[in-house]
Scaffold this motif. Structure first.
Motif, PDB file in Angstrom:
ATOM      1  N   GLN A  96     -39.214  38.020 -15.816  1.00  0.00           N
ATOM      2  CA  GLN A  96     -38.661  39.375 -15.851  1.00  0.00           C
ATOM      3  C   GLN A  96     -38.044  39.627 -17.225  1.00  0.00           C
ATOM      4  OE1 GLN A  96     -36.203  38.670 -12.143  1.00  0.00           O
ATOM      5  NE2 GLN A  96     -36.640  40.851 -11.855  1.00  0.00           N
ATOM      6  N   ARG A  97     -38.174  40.864 -17.683  1.00  0.00           N
ATOM      7  CA  ARG A  97     -37.491  41.292 -18.918  1.00  0.00           C
ATOM      8  C   ARG A  97     -36.523  42.409 -18.574  1.00  0.00           C
ATOM      9  NH1 ARG A  97     -39.296  42.464 -25.101  1.00  0.00           N
ATOM     10  NH2 ARG A  97     -39.027  40.207 -25.067  1.00  0.00           N
ATOM     11  N   PHE A  98     -35.303  42.286 -19.102  1.00  0.00           N
ATOM     12  CA  PHE A  98     -34.278  43.305 -18.907  1.00  0.00           C
ATOM     13  C   PHE A  98     -33.830  43.838 -20.266  1.00  0.00           C
ATOM     14  CE2 PHE A  98     -34.002  40.313 -15.418  1.00  0.00           C
ATOM     15  CZ  PHE A  98     -33.899  41.132 -14.298  1.00  0.00           C
ATOM     16  N   ASP A 151     -34.756  37.909 -21.428  1.00  0.00           N
ATOM     17  CA  ASP A 151     -35.999  37.408 -20.839  1.00  0.00           C
ATOM     18  C   ASP A 151     -35.654  36.261 -19.899  1.00  0.00           C
ATOM     19  OD1 ASP A 151     -37.643  39.172 -22.204  1.00  0.00           O
ATOM     20  OD2 ASP A 151     -37.820  37.850 -23.944  1.00  0.00           O
ATOM     21  N   GLN A 175     -29.768  45.524 -19.107  1.00  0.00           N
ATOM     22  CA  GLN A 175     -29.641  45.197 -17.686  1.00  0.00           C
ATOM     23  C   GLN A 175     -30.613  45.969 -16.788  1.00  0.00           C
ATOM     24  OE1 GLN A 175     -25.523  45.443 -16.513  1.00  0.00           O
ATOM     25  NE2 GLN A 175     -24.867  43.955 -18.038  1.00  0.00           N
ATOM     26  N   LYS A 176     -31.561  46.691 -17.366  1.00  0.00           N
ATOM     27  CA  LYS A 176     -32.573  47.399 -16.580  1.00  0.00           C
ATOM     28  C   LYS A 176     -33.896  46.636 -16.630  1.00  0.00           C
ATOM     29  CE  LYS A 176     -30.614  52.044 -17.148  1.00  0.00           C
ATOM     30  NZ  LYS A 176     -30.871  53.438 -17.621  1.00  0.00           N
ATOM     31  N   ASP A 177     -34.455  46.403 -15.448  1.00  0.00           N
ATOM     32  CA  ASP A 177     -35.715  45.682 -15.340  1.00  0.00           C
ATOM     33  C   ASP A 177     -36.834  46.497 -15.985  1.00  0.00           C
ATOM     34  OD1 ASP A 177     -37.722  43.984 -14.685  1.00  0.00           O
ATOM     35  OD2 ASP A 177     -37.495  44.145 -12.521  1.00  0.00           O
ATOM     36  N   LYS A 221     -40.902  46.989 -16.702  1.00  0.00           N
ATOM     37  CA  LYS A 221     -42.234  46.641 -16.222  1.00  0.00           C
ATOM     38  C   LYS A 221     -43.157  46.389 -17.405  1.00  0.00           C
ATOM     39  CE  LYS A 221     -40.926  47.160 -12.027  1.00  0.00           C
ATOM     40  NZ  LYS A 221     -40.651  45.949 -11.212  1.00  0.00           N
TER      41      LYS A 221
END
Length: 254
Positions: free
Chosen positions: A89-91, A81, A94-96, A98
């Motif tokens: 943004q939350r990953f 976070d 390593q993937k963003d 939504k």
């Protein structure tokens, strides 16, 4: 004898004047002194890392820019976070990811809260912060400046309606106690924190807290200091930062 009487009178006058100048400090001046003895400008150019309740936190502050990171395992997933000047943004791996706006607000507030408390009283001079000196109060035989803090809606964050009270030692200007009211989706209430385990790391002051709640819900926020003195608070938890590390950016030696 006449001269001795004059000297005593002058000394008494100067003593009263010095005492008066101490009590005439404004809330802003007291907070400024408290921030300075806790690390001052070093906070504004630093990278701070620590562990707190099974999560790893990193805060980078440089001039007016900040990035506040929380890394944790959630359902066996590696979750990052990140809260910055640009937003949240939350990953996951390593993937963003939504998120709904309501979820973004919730996660932003939780990340910001931990980082906010970790560096207090730094941050109390932000533009959205309003400070009121409530006077002097004694706790455990020591004299404290008692200061109320509120926030403007603009720039005050998701929890701008929260109200804080700080007890700042009149000799050292360090925050020894704080209390706050909160109003969240899952309820509202009051908390009182007692600082302990003070340590300085690279010139920055860190503390842990004993976290209390009042025995009765009807008590007022500003009365929590007296309730603590009278042993009328219940210990809920301990707020402990572990493995704290500090790097000063640009070799700041302020």
């Amino acid at each position: 004898m006449k001269y001795l009487s004059i000297i005593i009178t002058v000394c008494f006058f100067l003593s009263c004047k010095n005492e008066s100048s101490t009590t005439l400090l404004t809330a802003n001046e007291i907070i400024n002194k408290s921030i300075e003895v806790s690390g001052g400008k070093r906070f504004s150019n630093s990278v701070i890392r620590f562990n707190f309740r099974k999560a790893y936190y990193v805060a980078r502050r440089e001039r007016n820019n900040f990035s506040l990171l929380r890394m944790a395992k959630v359902d066996n997933d590696s979750v990052f976070d990140l809260l910055t000047n640009e937003g949240f943004q939350r990953f996951i791996y390593q993937k963003d990811v939504k998120l709904e706006d309501s979820t973004v607000k919730k996660y932003s507030a939780s990340v910001n809260s931990v980082h906010y408390f970790s560096v207090l009283p730094y941050g109390l001079n932000d533009k959205a912060v309003n400070k009121t000196l409530l006077g002097e109060e004694y706790i455990k035989g020591k004299a404290y400046h008692k200061i109320k803090v509120t926030f403007d809606e603009k720039g005050g964050g998701e929890d701008f309606e929260d109200v804080f009270v700080y007890w700042i030692d009149k000799q050292s200007y360090k925050v020894h106690y704080l209390a706050y009211s909160y109003n969240e989706d899952d309820g509202k209430g009051l908390r009182f924190r007692e600082a302990y385990n003070e340590r300085y790391i690279n010139g920055l002051r860190f503390v842990d807290y004993n976290n209390f709640k009042p025995e009765v819900a009807s008590i007022e926020l500003i009365e929590l200091g007296k309730a603590f003195e009278a042993n009328k608070l219940i210990l809920l938890s301990k707020i402990e930062l572990e493995g704290v590390e500090v790097d000063l950016i640009n070799n700041q030696n302020l």
